[in-house]
Design a protein around this motif. Sequence first.
Motif, mmCIF file in Angstrom:
data_model
loop_
_atom_site.group_PDB
_atom_site.id
_atom_site.type_symbol
_atom_site.label_atom_id
_atom_site.label_comp_id
_atom_site.label_asym_id
_atom_site.label_seq_id
_atom_site.Cartn_x
_atom_site.Cartn_y
_atom_site.Cartn_z
ATOM 1 N N ILE A 60 -6.065 8.945 -1.899
ATOM 2 C CA ILE A 60 -6.838 7.803 -1.836
ATOM 3 C C ILE A 60 -8.217 8.111 -1.270
ATOM 4 O O ILE A 60 -8.265 8.813 -0.314
ATOM 5 C CB ILE A 60 -6.269 6.568 -0.802
ATOM 6 C CG1 ILE A 60 -4.834 6.443 -1.198
ATOM 7 C CG2 ILE A 60 -7.008 5.291 -0.772
ATOM 8 C CD1 ILE A 60 -3.965 5.667 -0.243
ATOM 9 N N PRO A 61 -9.421 7.409 -1.757
ATOM 10 C CA PRO A 61 -10.644 7.892 -1.093
ATOM 11 C C PRO A 61 -10.739 7.430 0.286
ATOM 12 O O PRO A 61 -10.036 6.526 0.888
ATOM 13 C CB PRO A 61 -11.730 6.911 -1.936
ATOM 14 C CG PRO A 61 -10.995 6.794 -3.179
ATOM 15 C CD PRO A 61 -9.449 6.623 -2.859
ATOM 16 N N GLU A 102 0.815 -1.327 -0.003
ATOM 17 C CA GLU A 102 0.060 -0.042 -0.129
ATOM 18 C C GLU A 102 1.115 1.138 -0.096
ATOM 19 O O GLU A 102 2.053 1.260 0.566
ATOM 20 C CB GLU A 102 -0.817 -0.066 1.048
ATOM 21 C CG GLU A 102 -1.935 -1.192 1.529
ATOM 22 C CD GLU A 102 -2.995 -0.956 0.264
ATOM 23 O OE1 GLU A 102 -2.933 -0.019 -0.498
ATOM 24 O OE2 GLU A 102 -3.859 -1.651 0.220
ATOM 25 N N PRO A 103 0.420 2.456 -0.618
ATOM 26 C CA PRO A 103 -0.893 2.643 -0.933
ATOM 27 C C PRO A 103 -1.000 2.080 -2.468
ATOM 28 O O PRO A 103 -1.967 2.539 -3.216
ATOM 29 C CB PRO A 103 -1.015 4.281 -1.145
ATOM 30 C CG PRO A 103 0.273 4.587 -1.529
ATOM 31 C CD PRO A 103 1.137 3.736 -0.465
ATOM 32 N N LEU A 152 -5.032 12.873 6.643
ATOM 33 C CA LEU A 152 -3.673 13.170 5.960
ATOM 34 C C LEU A 152 -3.315 12.230 5.091
ATOM 35 O O LEU A 152 -2.757 12.264 4.057
ATOM 36 C CB LEU A 152 -2.568 13.297 7.072
ATOM 37 C CG LEU A 152 -0.939 13.407 6.770
ATOM 38 C CD1 LEU A 152 -0.969 14.685 6.100
ATOM 39 C CD2 LEU A 152 -0.259 13.224 7.977
ATOM 40 N N LEU A 153 -3.453 10.668 5.249
ATOM 41 C CA LEU A 153 -3.285 9.635 4.522
ATOM 42 C C LEU A 153 -4.008 9.986 3.070
ATOM 43 O O LEU A 153 -3.605 9.790 2.069
ATOM 44 C CB LEU A 153 -3.757 8.370 5.101
ATOM 45 C CG LEU A 153 -2.389 7.803 6.022
ATOM 46 C CD1 LEU A 153 -3.005 6.510 6.270
ATOM 47 C CD2 LEU A 153 -1.350 7.557 5.156
ATOM 48 N N GLN A 181 -6.231 -1.066 -7.748
ATOM 49 C CA GLN A 181 -7.788 -1.420 -7.501
ATOM 50 C C GLN A 181 -8.820 -0.129 -7.867
ATOM 51 O O GLN A 181 -9.536 -0.491 -8.611
ATOM 52 C CB GLN A 181 -8.017 -1.870 -6.222
ATOM 53 C CG GLN A 181 -7.477 -3.236 -5.915
ATOM 54 C CD GLN A 181 -7.514 -3.677 -4.441
ATOM 55 O OE1 GLN A 181 -8.756 -4.456 -4.174
ATOM 56 N NE2 GLN A 181 -6.795 -3.466 -3.526
ATOM 57 N N LYS A 182 -8.302 0.894 -7.572
ATOM 58 C CA LYS A 182 -9.240 2.332 -7.929
ATOM 59 C C LYS A 182 -9.184 2.446 -9.207
ATOM 60 O O LYS A 182 -9.969 2.806 -9.965
ATOM 61 C CB LYS A 182 -8.634 3.416 -7.030
ATOM 62 C CG LYS A 182 -9.255 4.636 -7.327
ATOM 63 C CD LYS A 182 -8.695 5.965 -6.600
ATOM 64 C CE LYS A 182 -9.183 7.056 -6.855
ATOM 65 N NZ LYS A 182 -8.576 8.253 -6.530
#
Length: 319
Positions: free
Chosen positions: A251-252, A177-178, A244-245, A184-185
Amino acid sequence: MRQFHVLLLLLFSSSLLHAQPVRIGVSETILSLPLFVAQSEGLFAKRGVDVTLVKCVGGNRCMKNMLAGQTDLATATELPVVFNSFERADFAILTSFVSTSNDVKVLARKKANVSQAQELRNKKLGYIKGTASQYVLDLVLVYSGVDPSTVTPIAITPETALQALAKAEVDALCIWEPFASKIQKELVSEVNLVPAPRLYTETFNLIATKPVIKTRPRDLELILLALKDSTEFINQNPDKAKTLLAQRFDIPMAIVNSIFNDYRFKLSLNRSLPRTMEGQARWAMREGHVDSALTQPNYNSYVYPRLLKKADPGAVSLP
């Protein structure tokens, strides 16, 4: 008088050297969250240490940059430590600051008809050399009864992983990750997550060269204190950490919420760390990733607990 001036010059030069920011190579991964939080919340400054975060993609590159003198410290899992340990011994882990058993994932193209790990046999599999990606992929194959000799391993990079799957250059790949969530997104219905047992608990570590440990021990202790503050902040303010991430990696929030609890943010140096590296070294030698004729290093010498014992005594279970 001349000797006095020379002494002043040496003292001034030394003070300038130590006034320079500590450069930390920070991998662009969720595992680096404590560094991102420490920077965004001003925790390094609060502890009185000047830090510059230098971006790098993957702990193996962070290690490479540090050993080349481009940074003073690096962030990485144990694998880059193990691979580099066969060539040199001038660095050591100062602390682990996160652990997880579900960061590295296996993704497969749906058209490759891979819905479970046993179906990876005879497939083209992408991996990032010298990282947890390579190690986890081997673990998954062996545990699932797939002889590694029956697959075609293809070395990729994190940046080319998406393209490799989209263009069918690989049938499946193993990545952290990410990147896993972003793939996948992006590819949505074209890929699926291959269920895999959690065979390996990885740690993410702060690593320093021994010259830096020798010359800047106080700065390193302050950095450890700032990371202690940061991990406590994350655990006490998870929503702010998640935001923050999501913003940093685009990323959603739904994805961040689904994976956040897979990570345990806490400083530690446990007895299991050198044992884990010993097992990884045996794997690397057995599988031919390093020369089997080499002598396996003593991994206790690649862990330096003295500074963490000062910053957070309860986090250390090593002598």
